[in-house]
Design a protein around this motif. Structure first.
Motif, mmCIF file in Angstrom:
data_model
loop_
_atom_site.group_PDB
_atom_site.id
_atom_site.type_symbol
_atom_site.label_atom_id
_atom_site.label_comp_id
_atom_site.label_asym_id
_atom_site.label_seq_id
_atom_site.Cartn_x
_atom_site.Cartn_y
_atom_site.Cartn_z
ATOM 1 N N SER A 1 4.199 20.217 7.828
ATOM 2 C CA SER A 1 4.144 19.739 6.644
ATOM 3 C C SER A 1 2.615 19.111 6.734
ATOM 4 O O SER A 1 1.767 19.289 7.363
ATOM 5 N N LEU A 2 2.489 18.321 5.463
ATOM 6 C CA LEU A 2 1.042 17.558 5.179
ATOM 7 C C LEU A 2 1.464 16.607 4.040
ATOM 8 O O LEU A 2 2.442 16.704 3.294
ATOM 9 N N HIS A 3 0.499 15.891 3.940
ATOM 10 C CA HIS A 3 0.422 14.903 2.655
ATOM 11 C C HIS A 3 -0.394 15.335 1.476
ATOM 12 O O HIS A 3 -1.381 15.817 1.760
ATOM 13 N N LEU B 1 5.028 13.201 1.555
ATOM 14 C CA LEU B 1 4.957 14.031 2.566
ATOM 15 C C LEU B 1 5.595 15.349 1.890
ATOM 16 O O LEU B 1 6.501 15.311 1.356
ATOM 17 N N GLU C 1 -2.661 23.507 -2.646
ATOM 18 C CA GLU C 1 -4.100 23.604 -2.174
ATOM 19 C C GLU C 1 -4.350 23.290 -0.782
ATOM 20 O O GLU C 1 -4.995 23.867 0.107
ATOM 21 N N ASN C 2 -3.628 22.124 -0.657
ATOM 22 C CA ASN C 2 -3.684 21.422 0.965
ATOM 23 C C ASN C 2 -3.064 22.705 1.765
ATOM 24 O O ASN C 2 -3.586 22.919 2.861
ATOM 25 N N SER D 1 -1.062 14.179 -2.842
ATOM 26 C CA SER D 1 -0.684 13.232 -3.907
ATOM 27 C C SER D 1 0.421 13.955 -5.240
ATOM 28 O O SER D 1 0.985 13.222 -5.819
ATOM 29 N N ASP D 2 -0.001 15.110 -5.273
ATOM 30 C CA ASP D 2 1.091 15.844 -6.165
ATOM 31 C C ASP D 2 1.428 17.303 -5.601
ATOM 32 O O ASP D 2 0.770 17.856 -4.754
ATOM 33 N N LYS E 1 0.744 -1.147 -0.014
ATOM 34 C CA LYS E 1 -0.158 0.101 0.140
ATOM 35 C C LYS E 1 0.698 1.262 -0.148
ATOM 36 O O LYS E 1 1.996 1.454 0.685
ATOM 37 N N LYS E 2 0.419 2.124 -0.889
ATOM 38 C CA LYS E 2 1.338 3.438 -0.744
ATOM 39 C C LYS E 2 0.695 4.644 -0.274
ATOM 40 O O LYS E 2 -0.662 4.851 -0.582
ATOM 41 N N ASN E 3 1.152 5.528 0.489
ATOM 42 C CA ASN E 3 0.737 6.705 0.817
ATOM 43 C C ASN E 3 0.932 7.824 0.127
ATOM 44 O O ASN E 3 1.934 7.859 -0.753
ATOM 45 N N TRP E 4 0.036 9.050 0.333
ATOM 46 C CA TRP E 4 0.368 10.080 -0.440
ATOM 47 C C TRP E 4 1.616 10.660 0.207
ATOM 48 O O TRP E 4 1.864 10.574 1.574
ATOM 49 N N GLN F 1 0.663 20.367 -6.600
ATOM 50 C CA GLN F 1 -0.573 21.011 -7.047
ATOM 51 C C GLN F 1 -1.443 21.165 -5.710
ATOM 52 O O GLN F 1 -1.974 21.952 -5.199
ATOM 53 N N MET F 2 -1.808 19.656 -5.427
ATOM 54 C CA MET F 2 -2.696 19.512 -4.496
ATOM 55 C C MET F 2 -1.894 19.872 -3.168
ATOM 56 O O MET F 2 -2.606 20.395 -2.034
#
Lengths: 94, 315, 252
Positions: free
Chosen positions: A25-27, A7, A36-37, A29-30, A2-5, A32-33
């Motif tokens: 920090s935060l997680h 960091l 926004e996060n 997927s790319d 299993k892979k996670n987004w 751009q996200m």
């Protein structure tokens, strides 16, 4: 497996004229996200005008083992500081 | 350096109030204690969203609705800051969440109590956030840098939480008899669980001594509990609500309030998983996590596809 | 229809759209697929409820009977609500929530763009403030539609199903009711005939990038704008209004 987004480390400029500062920090997927996060997570109270994101794995940090050899030698270079130089009080604006 | 020297150097740093940073050498026990405490703290923030989330849809005015939404959202943010702090210790969030779901990691027991009336949104903000703030203000000075920094940010944001809770109760006690009764009932239900939030008495607290030596904690459970009671009783008086403790009384000599015995049987019952909502809270959290799995996977799959396409386009 | 009645109805519709969607989105709070997105979606919910407050307050002012935002939100029956059917549809899962959000945002963006030019200064001002928020919403929901449409096979299927189910409510967004015609004529509200092609183009563009295909339907559901709702709205209001209804006349 299993892979996670991944960091991401987040840097925010709180207003023009100041540098970007690490805020946490935060997680995401790319990239751009991640931006926004970061906007949603770290600027909810108008804390920023600009955001940098860097995937954590791309940060190379100095090692604490080398703290002594990296940073102590600067401690005795007092001649880099203005107070090292003695000038008479009559001399202004210098 | 030998392990002994490293340990001594580490303790010297702590004693001199130098913060420990992620890549610094630290005893394995310190790392484990931090992971345990920070993740427990993070889980508490996130599970803590559920009892309050229960009332967002029913908030009785739009002003209350946005305030509650923003507060519960802050808790998500605080959970996130804390997970990030824990991640600097070399464990990832997914692993921490797995520990929570397997029952290996705990969260604050208070969130295993149900939120039954609108007044509970007041009592939770006032008492539960109030108790949490006592703990969190102390933790802004904790010895581990990332944890301390997360706490500074959290404390800044928390300042409105307790006020919004108190304001809800203030409005209720100034309202109809029904509303006053609702406020009193809520205080009756939340008072003792709030006192239990500080954990067992010092003599029964297994981690306190080591935690204080490492300056992870800076005050004991009993000190914080007393501080909370001293601050909160006058606030209850102002509301005209009665704290449900017949033994509660100001002690001039001590300069503190005396209070009655805490029902530790109830505390341990809830800690061990037999509180009113333990299973429900865990089920909800697991459900959200599992139902989100396809979303997380798809987002990652898309990111990879896109990166590959960009590479092809460049090549 | 008098000028005042029309303005009142129009402000109610804008307020109800925002309120009901905000209510739906806030159901996600604490249950999102990942903490970061829980926070992100709650930001959108907060924007929606915030916009609802502006519109409902204004509706109360136009009406002139002293009704506040809360009187309008908590003390109207479902037949008096003017929101479109799309926003009251259940969250279901992240796929439905994102498709619903995207269709609404795409419409809402062009709507508010036009409303910033309203001859009514309050409408123009609220629209201008909201437009910044909606611009972000549209970017956010577009990205999610693309990400999940073009993600895994599973996410693609889920998104296509959500789109198939919700598409029937999309026609109402740009349907011209007598109120819309009046408001456009008076240059107070949006000209939906002018808006429609831009909205459709945006939707087409995003769905194409998401590798999703919009169903071709001979009919669309409508009625929300005139107070004929789906079964869902009654439940939303039963929950939302419960405290106010149980203890009438109290301050909270």
């Amino acid at each position: 497996m299993k892979k996670n987004w991944p960091l991401w480390e987040i840097f925010i400029r709180s207003k023009n004229g100041l540098s970007h500062k690490h805020v946490g920090s935060l997680h995401a997927s790319d990239a751009q996200m991640a931006i926004e996060n970061a906007r949603d997570v770290y600027t909810r109270r108008s804390e920023g005008v600009s955001i940098w994101v860097v995937e954590s794995k791309h940060i190379t940090a100095s090692s604490p083992d080398q703290t002594g050899s990296l940073f102590d030698p600067a401690d005795d270079k007092v001649y880099r500081h203005p107070t090292f130089y003695h000038l008479p009080d009559e001399v202004k604006h210098i | 350096m030998s392990d002994n020297q490293l340990t001594k150097h580490f303790q010297d740093q702590i004693d001199q109030e130098v913060k420990i940073e992620p890549k610094d050498w630290m005893p394995e026990g310190y790392r484990q204690m931090l992971i345990r405490q920070i993740s427990q703290h993070a889980h508490s923030e996130v599970i803590g969203m559920l009892p309050e989330g229960n009332w967002i849809s029913r908030a009785p005015s739009l002003r209350r609705k946005v305030a509650l939404l923003a507060k519960v959202q802050d808790e998500a943010g605080h959970g996130l800051y804390l997970y990030s702090a824990a991640e600097t210790l070399g464990i990832d969030r997914d692993e921490l969440i797995a520990q929570l779901h397997q029952g290996k990691a705990k969260y604050s027991s208070i969130f295993n109590y149900p939120s039954l009336t609108w007044a509970d949104m007041g009592a939770i903000g006032w008492l539960v956030d109030g108790a949490a703030i006592m703990n969190q203000v102390m933790l802004t000075r904790t010895s581990y840098g990332p944890y301390a920094r997360a706490m500074v940010r959290i404390c800044k944001e928390e300042s409105f939480h307790q006020r919004q809770g108190y304001e809800i109760l203030l409005t209720l006690v100034r309202g109809s008899e029904d509303q006053k009764a609702m406020a009193q009932d809520s205080l009756n239900r939340w008072w003792w669980p709030a006192l239990m939030m500080f954990g067992p008495n010092d003599e029964d607290s297994v981690h306190t001594q080591q935690s204080m030596a490492w300056k992870i904690k800076r005050k004991t459970n009993d000190e914080l509990r007393q501080q909370f009671i001293d601050a909160t009783v006058p606030q209850a008086d102002y509301l005209g609500l009665k704290v449900p403790d017949p033994d509660l009384k100001w002690n001039d000599e001590r300069g503190h309030y005396d209070f009655g015995p805490i029902d530790w049987d109830e505390f341990w019952q809830v800690v061990k998983g037999y509180g009113p909502c333990n299973r429900q809270r865990m089920r909800d959290h697991i459900a959200a996590h599992e139902e989100g799995a396809w979303v997380r996977e798809a987002a990652l799959a898309y990111a990879e596809k896109r990166a590959a396409r960009l590479e092809t386009a460049v090549a | 229809m008098t000028h005042q009645q029309a303005l009142f109805e129009y402000a109610l519709r804008l307020g109800d759209n925002a309120l009901i969607l905000g209510q739906r989105l806030s159901e996600w709070c604490g249950h999102g697929p990942v903490l970061e997105q829980d926070i992100a979606l709650t930001n959108i919910a907060l924007d929606q409820v915030g916009q609802a407050r502006s519109w409902l307050t204004y509706a109360g002012e136009i009406e002139g009977k002293g009704r506040s935002e809360d009187d309008l939100a908590y003390h109207r029956e479902q037949r008096e609500f003017r929101n479109v059917l799309l926003v009251e549809q259940p969250n279901q899962d992240w796929a439905y929530t994102m498709i619903r959000q995207f269709l609404f945002d795409a419409f809402n963006f062009y709507l508010h763009e036009q409303l910033t030019g309203s001859r009514d200064q309050t409408i123009a001002a609220i629209a201008a403030k909201s437009l910044k928020e909606i611009t972000y919403h549209l970017r956010y929901s577009s990205e999610w539609v693309i990400r999940l449409g073009d993600g895994t096979d599973l996410s693609h299927r889920k998104m296509q199903t959500a789109l198939d189910d919700l598409w029937i409510y999309s026609g109402e967004l740009t349907q011209v009711t007598p109120l819309d015609a009046f408001m456009a004529e008076e240059e107070l509200g949006a000209d939906l005939d002018r808006l429609r092609p831009r909205y459709e183009e945006k939707v087409r563009e995003v769905l194409e990038e998401a590798t999703l295909s919009a169903p071709n339907l001979p009919y669309h559901q409508q009625g929300g704008k005139e107070g004929r709702h789906s079964e869902h709205l009654g439940h939303i209001l039963a929950v939302m209004q419960s405290v106010q209804r149980a203890y009438p006349g109290q301050k909270w």
